[in-house]
Design an enzyme around this catalytic site. Structure first.
Site, PDB file in Angstrom:
ATOM      1  N   GLU A   1      -6.051   5.548  -9.157  1.00  0.00           N
ATOM      2  CA  GLU A   1      -5.515   5.714  -7.801  1.00  0.00           C
ATOM      3  C   GLU A   1      -5.356   7.181  -7.426  1.00  0.00           C
ATOM      4  O   GLU A   1      -4.878   7.509  -6.349  1.00  0.00           O
ATOM      5  CB  GLU A   1      -4.195   4.960  -7.625  1.00  0.00           C
TER       6      GLU A   1
ATOM      7  N   ASP B   1      -3.502   4.106  -2.826  1.00  0.00           N
ATOM      8  CA  ASP B   1      -3.205   5.506  -3.133  1.00  0.00           C
ATOM      9  C   ASP B   1      -4.472   6.339  -3.228  1.00  0.00           C
ATOM     10  O   ASP B   1      -4.488   7.493  -2.811  1.00  0.00           O
ATOM     11  CB  ASP B   1      -2.411   5.604  -4.445  1.00  0.00           C
TER      12      ASP B   1
ATOM     13  N   CYS C   1      -7.211  -3.650  -7.085  1.00  0.00           N
ATOM     14  CA  CYS C   1      -5.989  -4.328  -6.640  1.00  0.00           C
ATOM     15  C   CYS C   1      -5.394  -3.712  -5.385  1.00  0.00           C
ATOM     16  O   CYS C   1      -4.303  -4.078  -4.975  1.00  0.00           O
ATOM     17  CB  CYS C   1      -4.959  -4.360  -7.762  1.00  0.00           C
TER      18      CYS C   1
ATOM     19  N   HIS D   1       4.781   0.241   1.642  1.00  0.00           N
ATOM     20  CA  HIS D   1       5.280  -0.899   0.874  1.00  0.00           C
ATOM     21  C   HIS D   1       6.059  -1.902   1.715  1.00  0.00           C
ATOM     22  O   HIS D   1       6.177  -3.051   1.332  1.00  0.00           O
ATOM     23  CB  HIS D   1       6.037  -0.418  -0.363  1.00  0.00           C
TER      24      HIS D   1
HETATM   25  C1  PEP Z   1      -2.601   1.065  -4.898  1.00  0.00           C
HETATM   26  O1  PEP Z   1      -2.190   2.219  -4.838  1.00  0.00           O
HETATM   27  O2  PEP Z   1      -3.690   0.712  -4.417  1.00  0.00           O
HETATM   28  C2  PEP Z   1      -1.791   0.005  -5.537  1.00  0.00           C
HETATM   29  C3  PEP Z   1      -2.276  -1.184  -5.729  1.00  0.00           C
HETATM   30  O3  PEP Z   1      -0.510   0.291  -5.885  1.00  0.00           O
HETATM   31  P1  PEP Z   1       0.694   0.431  -4.845  1.00  0.00           P
HETATM   32  O4  PEP Z   1       0.241  -0.144  -3.529  1.00  0.00           O
HETATM   33  O5  PEP Z   1       1.865  -0.306  -5.409  1.00  0.00           O
HETATM   34  O6  PEP Z   1       0.928   1.901  -4.781  1.00  0.00           O
HETATM   35 MG    MG Z   2      -0.522   2.832  -5.987  1.00  0.00          MG
END
Ligand code: PEP
Ligand code: MG
Length: 608
Positions: free
Chosen positions: A452, A476, A523, A211
């Protein structure tokens, strides 16, 4: 990001170093695009926090209240932890933290720190370190096991207070216009630093989809991660060139190199500007197949970017970042409502997809319960179902905001159908309560699941019966399918989001969505991997959601392909044996079609 993963670079995760004259080149993973040129600021967490600093008379006056504030915040953390631990693990486990709370407020310790500050005229961090270390050593040397164990608690308290002292301290100490070099950074650090006006960052640890990298992209700050030992090779004040496109850091560059990179920086800015010409055009393949392009948003400040980069809506609003920014576990319903309403109004007529809080994993709050394996632990929907006091105000705020434009709710970290059912019960309760109160909201608001975790992709048909849409989270999905921690640089090379197994999961999800006639979007950061775009469209993903800055380049690829080509590439990829093979095939396709995105993929030889 190197490796297979996202948009930029194809240098296969090369991490290392070369030397030419006085300048040195260090390599890592390109985590956020852009080029920064400026002096280094070495952010060494521990030494910085407890380094001895003699205070001016004015500083000395404020130091006791800074210490008191840090103790107060630590107290608040501990009370939260006690609540959560009691809830989850029972009173016996909470006792440890109750003992810490008592130690924190121990009069003798507290006043010793204050006395140390005033007598030695030094900073609170140093005083805490000196006083507590002395006590700890006594405890560690004790004959009694109980006391020896309590020494660890004292270390915990010390770390906690110092962390809170640091928050304020960093902001006053860090120089703007510098490139921050650190072992690792959290998403919250990134927010703090960006407010100070830093130019970019380079870290020893971290992966392309951790993140901190996602936040760097959201904040428009170039970043290179996974450099292994950059903190040992750079000193504060060293001149640096940070290339977030190729994943390089040049230390003490010669004039000629600086000149070259100034040109490269200008070229990148020009390219971004040129890409904007695509904004008014449709995201449509040559043979007329429309693709949805939406934005991933983390910060309120990004709202204007939706229009600037042509997003048709928000495919993913990571609401947990709001909490990280505030550094607290709960924002009141009204505070949330004000923010959500503004977001919805600005995005309308396009939809806003609020993902309810995805706490846990690497998005740990300072007060979170500590886990050995947080990514496989208490995360996302698991936290929310256990803590309706966090979930309910958020749902109320989203429902109230839904009156101001099309709104959707997305559930993170779903693994089982029962979670959807339990969520549904809470959600019905919230809606009924709002109705009784006479509060208006959109009663047909769609509820979607993040795909995910492999269990959801494998059971996609059953899930498609109980949710209104799917959003595939490849960040994920990749780490859980391939058993590769997305933030661990040691295995970053194995993090292959173009792995055939991931494509199989996407295919399965899309087909289930088609059968149930529900929308499916993607996403994860894979959407920003320009070479992956044709395959994703070919697999039948209807909407791609990504950081706004990537949308024009994604659109460029879509407008250069036919759906038939996408399908053919997808078929080939699905039968491939490895991500390397898939990547080569896709790069060849990009080359043959001369789409003009090689700079963004760092495949442009003339780029420096
Ligand atoms: C993902 O896991 O692809 C996602 C979009 O959520 P995050 O990156 O916030 O875990
Ligand atoms: Mg995620």
């Amino acid at each position: 990001m190197n490796n297979s993963s996202t948009s930029i670079s194809s240098s296969d995760g090369v991490v290392g170093e070369t030397e030419a004259g006085e300048e040195r080149r260090l390599f890592g993973i390109d985590a956020a695009p852009g080029i920064a040129i400026g002096p280094a600021y070495l952010y060494a967490k521990v030494s910085f926090d407890v380094q001895r600093r003699v205070l001016t008379a004015e500083e000395l006056q404020n130091e006791p209240s800074r210490f008191e504030e840090a103790v107060r915040r630590s107290e608040r953390d501990l009370n939260k932890i006690i609540d959560v631990t009691r809830d989850k693990l029972g009173e016996d486990s909470a006792v440890i933290f109750e003992a810490q709370l008592l130690m924190l407020r121990d009069d003798a310790l507290y006043s010793s720190v204050l006395t140390y500050i005033t007598e030695h005229e030094v900073n609170a961090g140093y005083a805490v370190h000196k006083v507590m270390s002395k006590h700890r050593k006594v405890m560690e040397a004790s004959d009694t096991e109980y006391l020896r164990e309590r020494a660890t608690d004292l270390q915990d308290i010390q770390d906690r207070i110092v962390r809170h002292l640091r928050r304020g301290q960093i902001l006053s100490a860090i120089d703007p216009e510098t490139i921050v070099v650190a072992e690792s950074l959290t998403a919250a650090d990134m927010i703090l630093f960006s407010r100070k006006g830093i130019l970019g960052c380079a870290t020893d640890f971290g992966g392309p989809t951790s993140h901190v990298s996602i936040m760097a992209r959201a904040l428009g700050l170039p970043a290179v991660v996974s450099m292994h030992s950059v903190t040992e090779k750079v000193e504060t004040g060293d001149m640096l060139i940070l290339d977030g496109i190729s994943g390089e850091l040049i230390v003490n560059p010669v004039d000629e190199t600086i000149k070259r990179y100034r040109t490269r920086k200008e070229r990148y800015a020009r390219l971004l500007q040129e890409e904007k010409q695509l904004v008014p055009l449709a995201a449509e393949t040559i043979d007329g197949h429309r693709v949805g392009l939406e934005a991933n948003l983390e910060l309120r400040e990004e709202i204007p970017l939706l229009k600037e980069y042509g997003a048709e809506g928000i495919g993913l609003f990571r609401t947990e970042i709001l909490l990280l920014m505030e550094g607290r576990l709960a924002i009141s319903e009204d505070e949330q409502f004000t923010i959500y309403k503004k977001v919805v109004e600005n995005t309308a007529p396009g939809p806003t997809t609020f993902r309810v809080l995805d706490l846990g994993g690497d998005k740990l709050l300072p007060m979170a319960h500590r886990e050995h394996n947080p990514f496989l632990g208490w995360r996302g929907i698991r936290v929310l179902l256990d803590k309706p006091d966090i979930l309910v105000p958020q749902l109320r705020a989203i429902l109230r905001a839904s009156l101001f434009g099309p709104t959707r709710i997305l559930l993170p970290m779903i693994t089982s159908l029962s979670e959807i059912e339990s969520f549904g019960e809470i959600f019905e309760g919230v809606k009924n309560k709002l109705k009784t109160e006479g509060t208006a909201f959109d009663s047909s608001i769609p509820i979607g699941a993040m795909v995910e975790v492999p269990s959801v992709a494998l059971m996609a048909d059953q899930f498609a019966e109980v949710v209104d849409f799917f959003s595939i989270g490849t960040n994920d999905l990749t780490q859980y399918t391939l058993a590769v921690d997305r933030g661990n640089d040691l295995v970053a090379k194995l993090y292959e989001d173009l792995h055939p197994a991931i494509l199989q999961m996407i295919k399965r999800t899309v087909e289930a969505a088609e059968r149930a006639d529900i929308p499916v979007s993607l996403c994860g950061e894979l959407a920003t991997n320009l070479r992956a775009v044709p395959v994703l469209i070919g697999l039948g993903v209807q909407t791609l959601s990504a950081s706004p800055v990537y949308l024009p380049a994604i659109k460029r690829v879509i407008r250069a392909m036919t759906l038939a080509e996408g399908k053919e590439l997808a078929d080939q990829a699905l039968t491939s044996g490895s991500a390397v093979e898939i990547r080569q095939m896709l790069d060849q396709w990009l080359d043959e079609h001369a789409i003009g995105v090689s700079f963004f993929l760092n495949r442009d030889e003339s780029s420096t």
